[in-house]
Design a protein around this motif. Sequence first.
Motif, PDB file in Angstrom:
ATOM      1  N   ILE A  34       0.829  -1.200   0.000  1.00 17.01           N
ATOM      2  CA  ILE A  34       0.000   0.000   0.000  1.00 17.01           C
ATOM      3  C   ILE A  34       0.869   1.257   0.000  1.00 17.01           C
ATOM      4  N   GLY A  35       0.533   2.178  -0.912  1.00 20.49           N
ATOM      5  CA  GLY A  35       1.260   3.434  -1.031  1.00 20.49           C
ATOM      6  C   GLY A  35       1.556   3.775  -2.480  1.00 20.49           C
ATOM      7  N   SER A  36       2.321   4.825  -2.683  1.00 20.27           N
ATOM      8  CA  SER A  36       2.732   5.278  -4.015  1.00 20.27           C
ATOM      9  C   SER A  36       4.191   4.930  -4.234  1.00 20.27           C
ATOM     10  N   TRP A  37       4.491   4.477  -5.444  1.00 19.45           N
ATOM     11  CA  TRP A  37       5.829   3.968  -5.742  1.00 19.45           C
ATOM     12  C   TRP A  37       6.349   4.573  -7.039  1.00 19.45           C
ATOM     13  N   GLY A  76       5.242   5.507 -12.137  1.00 18.94           N
ATOM     14  CA  GLY A  76       5.239   4.371 -11.217  1.00 18.94           C
ATOM     15  C   GLY A  76       3.857   3.784 -11.031  1.00 18.94           C
ATOM     16  N   LYS A  77       3.569   3.329  -9.800  1.00  9.90           N
ATOM     17  CA  LYS A  77       2.313   2.662  -9.490  1.00  9.90           C
ATOM     18  C   LYS A  77       1.790   3.170  -8.149  1.00  9.90           C
ATOM     19  N   ARG A  78       0.485   2.993  -7.931  1.00  6.08           N
ATOM     20  CA  ARG A  78      -0.119   3.373  -6.661  1.00  6.08           C
ATOM     21  C   ARG A  78      -1.098   2.295  -6.233  1.00  6.08           C
ATOM     22  N   PHE A  79      -1.001   1.916  -4.966  1.00  2.83           N
ATOM     23  CA  PHE A  79      -1.856   0.868  -4.417  1.00  2.83           C
ATOM     24  C   PHE A  79      -2.604   1.426  -3.212  1.00  2.83           C
ATOM     25  N   VAL A  80      -3.923   1.494  -3.319  1.00  4.60           N
ATOM     26  CA  VAL A  80      -4.762   2.008  -2.243  1.00  4.60           C
ATOM     27  C   VAL A  80      -5.259   0.874  -1.362  1.00  4.60           C
ATOM     28  N   GLY A  81      -5.510  -0.267  -1.963  1.00  2.01           N
ATOM     29  CA  GLY A  81      -5.978  -1.449  -1.255  1.00  2.01           C
ATOM     30  C   GLY A  81      -5.964  -2.641  -2.187  1.00  2.01           C
ATOM     31  N   PRO A  82      -6.319  -3.832  -1.696  1.00  2.00           N
ATOM     32  CA  PRO A  82      -6.254  -5.032  -2.532  1.00  2.00           C
ATOM     33  C   PRO A  82      -7.070  -4.943  -3.818  1.00  2.00           C
ATOM     34  N   ASN A  83      -8.162  -4.196  -3.798  1.00  2.00           N
ATOM     35  CA  ASN A  83      -9.008  -4.090  -4.978  1.00  2.00           C
ATOM     36  C   ASN A  83      -8.892  -2.740  -5.671  1.00  2.00           C
ATOM     37  N   GLU A  84      -7.889  -1.956  -5.293  1.00  2.00           N
ATOM     38  CA  GLU A  84      -7.743  -0.618  -5.858  1.00  2.00           C
ATOM     39  C   GLU A  84      -6.283  -0.340  -6.168  1.00  2.00           C
ATOM     40  N   ALA A  85      -5.841  -0.863  -7.310  1.00  2.00           N
ATOM     41  CA  ALA A  85      -4.469  -0.679  -7.767  1.00  2.00           C
ATOM     42  C   ALA A  85      -4.463   0.146  -9.050  1.00  2.00           C
ATOM     43  N   HIS A  86      -3.540   1.091  -9.112  1.00  2.00           N
ATOM     44  CA  HIS A  86      -3.373   1.962 -10.283  1.00  2.00           C
ATOM     45  C   HIS A  86      -2.023   1.620 -10.905  1.00  2.00           C
ATOM     46  N   PRO A  87      -2.026   0.824 -11.971  1.00  2.30           N
ATOM     47  CA  PRO A  87      -0.770   0.239 -12.469  1.00  2.30           C
ATOM     48  C   PRO A  87       0.108   1.157 -13.295  1.00  2.30           C
ATOM     49  N   LEU A  88      -0.476   2.172 -13.930  1.00  2.00           N
ATOM     50  CA  LEU A  88       0.292   3.003 -14.861  1.00  2.00           C
ATOM     51  C   LEU A  88       0.092   4.471 -14.523  1.00  2.00           C
ATOM     52  N   ILE A  89       0.945   5.004 -13.651  1.00  2.00           N
ATOM     53  CA  ILE A  89       0.913   6.419 -13.318  1.00  2.00           C
ATOM     54  C   ILE A  89       1.993   7.128 -14.128  1.00  2.00           C
ATOM     55  N   PHE A  90       1.594   8.200 -14.832  1.00  2.00           N
ATOM     56  CA  PHE A  90       2.524   8.932 -15.701  1.00  2.00           C
ATOM     57  C   PHE A  90       2.649  10.386 -15.255  1.00  2.00           C
ATOM     58  N   ASP A  91       3.833  10.962 -15.490  1.00  2.00           N
ATOM     59  CA  ASP A  91       4.011  12.398 -15.314  1.00  2.00           C
ATOM     60  C   ASP A  91       3.255  13.119 -16.420  1.00  2.00           C
TER      61      ASP A  91
END
Length: 203
Positions: free
Chosen positions: A52-55, A77-92
């Motif tokens: 959990i967190g931002s990476w 990077g990626k951001r994980f809020v919880g097991p069912n809430e993952a954001h796989p492709l975070i872009f600038d």
Amino acid sequence: MDQRRSTHEHGGAAADRHGLRARLRELQQGTTLEVALAFYDSLDTVSLDEMIGSWHGEGLATGHLLDGMLEHLGWRGKRFVGPNEAHPLIFDAGGGRRVGVNPAFVPLALIRHPRLLHAPFAERIFSVIRPLVSTGKPKARLRLTEYRGVVTATMCYDALPIHDVFRKVDDDILVGAMDMRGLEKPFLFVLSREEPAGSGGNR
């Protein structure tokens, strides 16, 4: 005596972490997939809570066709809020802003033939279409899966046949292996924690 043992164990753990980080930095200068996978296999597993967190993401160059592709397009990077809430492709997105991209719009043919995405014009084209494929919704989930004989935290894409399987250097650095149907060899990358667990959204 117990206190001395605790101090010694803590010092030993810190030394181990320092050694693993140093070895990872060395590998990031360029290595082979076989050597990188041996390092990956030596690492500890990761629990879902630890994800959990931002990476911040970056490559681990092994001569894979996908080396440098995401960074070329501005991947953050990626951001994980919880097991069912993952954001796989975070872009600038410029100006300090970050946006999530919906992986459903990523053509698998381009992933399997990534030389097009390394072309000089690819970044310009992607910057134009990025607003059209951006999303604030989660597009992946976290699950425990078995990979290379070990059960560990895994990000499962909703719309793509891809699992990102994680091992940890320490609490703040992970190595991921992208296991994709149709790709013979895994693509390796590194995540470094940006924010404390449970914090933040896209900015």
